[in-house]
Design an enzyme around this catalytic site. Sequence first.
Site, PDB file in Angstrom:
ATOM      1  N   GLU A  72       0.880  -1.174   0.000  1.00 54.67           N
ATOM      2  CA  GLU A  72       0.000   0.000   0.000  1.00 54.67           C
ATOM      3  C   GLU A  72       0.904   1.207   0.000  1.00 54.67           C
ATOM      4  O   GLU A  72       1.595   1.491   0.980  1.00 54.67           O
ATOM      5  CB  GLU A  72      -0.911  -0.032   1.239  1.00 54.67           C
ATOM      6  CG  GLU A  72      -2.074   0.946   1.149  1.00 54.67           C
ATOM      7  CD  GLU A  72      -1.858   2.212   1.942  1.00 54.67           C
ATOM      8  OE1 GLU A  72      -0.783   2.829   1.815  1.00 54.67           O
ATOM      9  OE2 GLU A  72      -2.755   2.580   2.696  1.00 54.67           O
TER      10      GLU A  72
ATOM     11  N   CYS B  35      -2.757   8.296   3.984  1.00 56.21           N
ATOM     12  CA  CYS B  35      -2.578   7.999   2.557  1.00 56.21           C
ATOM     13  C   CYS B  35      -3.848   8.260   1.751  1.00 56.21           C
ATOM     14  O   CYS B  35      -3.779   8.470   0.546  1.00 56.21           O
ATOM     15  CB  CYS B  35      -2.121   6.558   2.377  1.00 56.21           C
ATOM     16  SG  CYS B  35      -3.250   5.338   3.063  1.00 56.21           S
TER      17      CYS B  35
END
Length: 484
Positions: A253, A287
Amino acid sequence: MNTQNFGYKKLYIDGQLIDSVSGERDDVICPATGEVIAQVARAGKEDALKALESAQKGFKYWSKLSLAERTDWMLKLRDAILEKEHELRTAMVHEMGKTYAGSQEDIDRLTEALEWYPNAMKNLREEQIPDYENTYTHKMISKPAGVAVAYLAWNFPLLNVGYKIGPALAAGCSLIIKPSALSPLSSYMVGEIMHSINFPAGVVNILSGPSSEVATTMTTSNIPAVLTMIGSTTTGLRVIADSTTSIKKFGMELGGNAPFIVFEDADFDKALDLAIALKFGNSGQICVAANRIFVHKNIYDKFVKAYAKRASELKLGFGTKENPEVFMGPVVSRKDRDRMFDLVEDAISKGGTLEYGGNIPEGFPEAGNWIEPTVVSGITTEMKLFTQETFGPVAGIMPFESDDEVLELANDTEFGLASYIFTNNHKRIERFTEELEFGEIQINGVKYAIYLPHGGYKNSGIGHDCSHLALEDYLVKKRVSTAI
């Protein structure tokens, strides 16, 4: 601002709490005050090799246990973590500056992962494959891949641990966790908890140290079967490049540059609320933060004015349990704070307008990494606020006129993690669902949960965190064909 000292924390390798081979220690710095609040054993190459050997032995033991036995251990760990919840949450507040309220999510995701993934593994079904000639039966079965190594970001120290430890242990893999050197404290404390309950040796190992020594040693080793991480795209590319000593699975990720698109027909107040929460929550260090805020020209001025006002009203502070009203803390490091100032300066030099913030707030420790929540309007595609992942409390807002224009702008990025659109036009929703190049498209709201897949397109990663899909990163498949 009163901080506390958490003392010295050791490496957790092969079921034991140990000093590093070198005996060196790293200071853990509180970003709110600049004070040393703990020391952790600083791992080096020899410690990384120890962890790899330990995890190899741990895998042989753990992978042979039944799912029921693995589940018992995972639930025992969950219960032990909950007993230490306050201490762990306080550690996270001190090591990376998040609010005490914000630390609840870390604990929730970690403990949920330890409970949810054994059930997800139990519900994983063998795939039956038809035989067109009716002479064989065929099925696909899943087996644990082997040793997994997890490189974790600093922004959600224990949430990130949960995203990896849950599926890895449920799948039958052993795991080496390397937390960020910026926020290793709470992860080391999990190692202490595992030691206290006599968790099987070698199944989980926790160490932090210079990437050039620790990460490179583990990445280039042929022992790991899985390399998984949460971090920047730059780091992800380096890990992939260094891994070619053997064939490995990846679960990554990586960076994000989320568009947050507000159309004229949107629920204005709801969009405003979520744009604030998604940009300034966790000091913007998320994020999936609202990185580029696009607002239709007919409501643009109204939105910018309301947004700047809301930003100016956010309560800053050191968000301990005694200060529950605090919404936003400092950023994690001086380097990151200086990068925020650079983003603002770049935007203003290229025609952007500073609507609010952009300064160090008055009355806060000079040694801390404080910056006001900051709003810049009139951003353009030439600005760093458009092209880079901000990862901090600086919001860039841009007007748009048409669906075609904003769709092109939204997709104009190397990243493809999260995206958000606010509109009540169903045809528009259908189109943007199809054409937005992001792994997550959230419409008229925001929801994240352990059972919802989290993954991206393009340079935002490989595989998924959360949901049953995360298990696939830690499993290999066998085809079993039997003659009738």
